[in-house]
Enzyme design. Structure first.
Site, PDB file in Angstrom:
ATOM      1  CD  GLU A 180      43.059  -2.202  74.783  1.00 53.99           C
ATOM      2  OE1 GLU A 180      43.024  -2.318  75.898  1.00 53.99           O
ATOM      3  OE2 GLU A 180      43.882  -2.357  74.239  1.00 53.99           O
ATOM      4  CG  ASP A 211      44.356 -14.352  74.603  1.00 54.04           C
ATOM      5  OD1 ASP A 211      43.370 -14.505  75.010  1.00 54.04           O
ATOM      6  OD2 ASP A 211      44.650 -13.786  73.747  1.00 54.04           O
ATOM      7  CG  ASP A 267      41.354 -14.747  72.020  1.00 57.92           C
ATOM      8  OD1 ASP A 267      42.104 -15.028  71.940  1.00 57.92           O
ATOM      9  OD2 ASP A 267      41.621 -13.554  72.731  1.00 57.92           O
ATOM     10  CE1 TYR A 289      37.668 -10.801  74.510  1.00 61.37           C
ATOM     11  CE2 TYR A 289      39.415 -10.836  72.950  1.00 61.37           C
ATOM     12  CZ  TYR A 289      39.137 -10.814  74.420  1.00 61.37           C
ATOM     13  OH  TYR A 289      39.731 -11.113  75.490  1.00 61.37           O
ATOM     14  CG  HIS A 348      46.800  -8.967  77.121  1.00 58.92           C
ATOM     15  ND1 HIS A 348      47.727  -9.194  76.741  1.00 58.92           N
ATOM     16  CD2 HIS A 348      45.370  -8.906  76.813  1.00 58.92           C
ATOM     17  CE1 HIS A 348      46.873  -9.527  75.486  1.00 58.92           C
ATOM     18  NE2 HIS A 348      45.888  -9.071  76.092  1.00 58.92           N
TER      19      HIS A 348
HETATM   20 ZN   LIG Z   1      43.202 -12.582  73.234  1.00 61.72          ZN
END
Ligand SMILES: [Zn+2]
Ligand SMILES: [Zn+2]
Lengths: 343, 343
Positions: free
Chosen positions: B118, B196, B285, B324, B160
């Site tokens: 992505e 997160d 998020d 987001y 990540h």
């Molecule tokens: Zn996240």
């Protein structure tokens, strides 16, 4: 030579392939088959028949049952989740992650069962993949029944598909299913020869530790060519299959002199081993003008390659794999078949 | 609380994110930072400064040098190869393939250094990633110098990213670099708390076998949420790090009662362990209206979470990660910071 063909291949035609950071019309497209059919007819090879119904028994024996269920149900699950596009993997279990835990989420499940994101699954993919393997199976039955050769005009192709992963335009490994059918019927030594430009990683992985199937692949070196992470020369098989996996990775610009020498070596090893039947994974993307490959074979070279392979005088099932120089795909494919017949 | 921010984050803004089989405008976009900045100013948090120059020493100590070179040179190599689009991985070394052989081909190399497709690399990604880690480093220096808290408004995020893989919108693991700087400066016990919504797979992998960094992550269960293939509760650390990796995977619909209990448990374990410094990977998020997540936190819950974390009274570097639901990102982020300050 009898040719097995189904128009159901058209059920698989994704709108997009992820390539160079963009979506492009897939290189692996239905017109490939049209060019082969037209050329077959031009050359008088008109014994073209539809396949018998697919026999799932050898498919299920060879492949992962969870994978087959995934392929059959993925589209419905994807759409039920509200996904707007076709199925394209955005993640796969990567280095450092679990390789053995299957997510519930369809997006995660797609990644689990995929090894490359250029390949989309569409509404018709499963049925097309079944029609492709049905062609291969019908060709196997002809050869098992005494024919010298039969040509399965498989689409989608199969050689990149493993027991539980699709990718490289492949979903069910047709050639591997044919080899499995030969061994199921009692053959002790079956060879799969893969002359597609790309390494047949799926076929290799399916027989890597088996003593009854030899796999030989001529392909672009993985340092430079898809599938990148498999296809090295030091992958020689394991356990009972030790020594029965033969990789011939070759660099950019390889011409027929070099390629043909590798072919001769593979043929000698298959012959010395005493193979009783041959499955030919026939991709024609070693052609000099193939848009996604880097070998330099001329069209006439494919005729010669067919003759050399035919010289083994083995009962031979030919399964169509890749080849993307659209107009030349027909010529080059039929050249191999004519070479086989002439040998 | 001093805030570190660089406008260079704007150098990273891919045109497309692969999502649901389509290209969409990336959820991780520059306006996220604008909303945070606006909310900071609204709330009187106006001590906003630019970062000092990046210090590559701890970055190189923690991460793979080949990976850093790849990030720096990938764009030029991609364009030199004639690729039309931004850099998007179409393959990664998948189950059954070599995990330790790096292709020469840039397309294959991209896959080697990526764990999710992505995330695109653009011309400005490397410089943006450096500016992001520079923010984190400047915040660390403030806290190492005696400040109670500092907030690095990092973009792109980092949690990540592993030692040698980008993905999940992340390229350099900012929080991990901060932890490394604390241990380099002599701290024997540093905790990274990741709130997160997504599992901080990169941070986990970087410290999995280390005794000097504890990692705790509250996140959507991997069976149902990206990164899908890591983040299970039974990942507890290895070797000298055994017992120092704490995962709290939680199912769809998790509300603050459940989430807060997990937070309390993580706080208790960090406190009992005797952490000397805290790095907070702050994604927001977990918010109920986040478009790619499935927890149910309200905006006020973020204030309370900040207060609970602040209750540890540890020197704390806050690194921005995800979130987001664009307009709410500012409110929820600043709520955590205000909670921290009020504790
Ligand atoms: Zn996240
Ligand atoms: Zn091919």
């Amino acid at each position: 030579m009898r040719i097995i063909h189904s128009e159901d291949h058209r059920l698989h035609f994704p709108q997009a392939e992820l390539s160079g950071g963009q979506f492009v019309t897939p290189f692996e497209r239905p017109s490939r088959v049209e060019y082969v059919l037209n050329r077959l007819k031009e050359r008088g090879l008109t014994d073209i028949v539809a396949p018998q119904a697919v026999d799932m028994t050898p498919v299920q024996a060879l492949l992962d049952l969870g994978y087959l269920e995934f392929l059959e149900t993925a589209w419905a699950a994807w759409k039920a989740e509200g996904m707007a596009g076709e199925i394209i993997a955005a993640n796969v279990p990567a280095r450092g992650m679990h390789m053995d835990r299957i997510p519930n989420n369809i997006d995660g499940k797609v990644g689990y069962y995929c090894h490359a994101s250029e390949t989309a699954i569409t509404q018709g993919t499963w049925r097309a993949a079944l029609s492709s393997v049905a062609c291969a199976q019908s060709a196997q039955r002809l050869v098992a029944g005494g024919a010298d050769h039969a040509f399965a005009l498989c689409r989608p192709p199969g050689h990149h598909a493993t027991a539980d992963q699709y990718g490289g335009y492949c979903f069910i490994n047709n050639a591997a299913v044919v080899a499995q059918m030969f061994t199921d019927a009692g053959a002790g030594r079956v060879a799969v020869l893969d002359i597609d430009f790309h390494h047949g990683n799926g076929t290799q992985s399916l027989f890597y530790d088996r003593s009854d199937v030899m796999f030989a692949s001529l392909h672009g070196a993985p340092q430079d060519a898809y599938p990148y992470y498999l296809g090295y020369g030091d992958e020689k098989g394991a356990g009972a299959g030790e020594g029965l996996n033969l990789n011939y990775p070759m660099p950019p610009g390889t011409d027929y002199a070099t390629w043909g020498a590798a072919l001769d070596d593979a043929i000698a090893k298959i012959t010395d081993w005493g193979a009783e039947a041959l499955v030919l994974s026939l991709g024609v993307d070693a052609y000099k003008e193939d848009p996604i490959s880097f070998f330099r074979l001329e069209s006439n070279d494919f005729t010669d390659a067919g003759r050399r392979i035919g010289g083994m005088k083995l009962p031979t099932v030919v399964c169509m794999e890749g080849g993307y120089a659209i107009e030349a795909v027909g010529i080059n494919t039929v050249n191999v078949l004519e070479g086989l017949q002439d040998a």
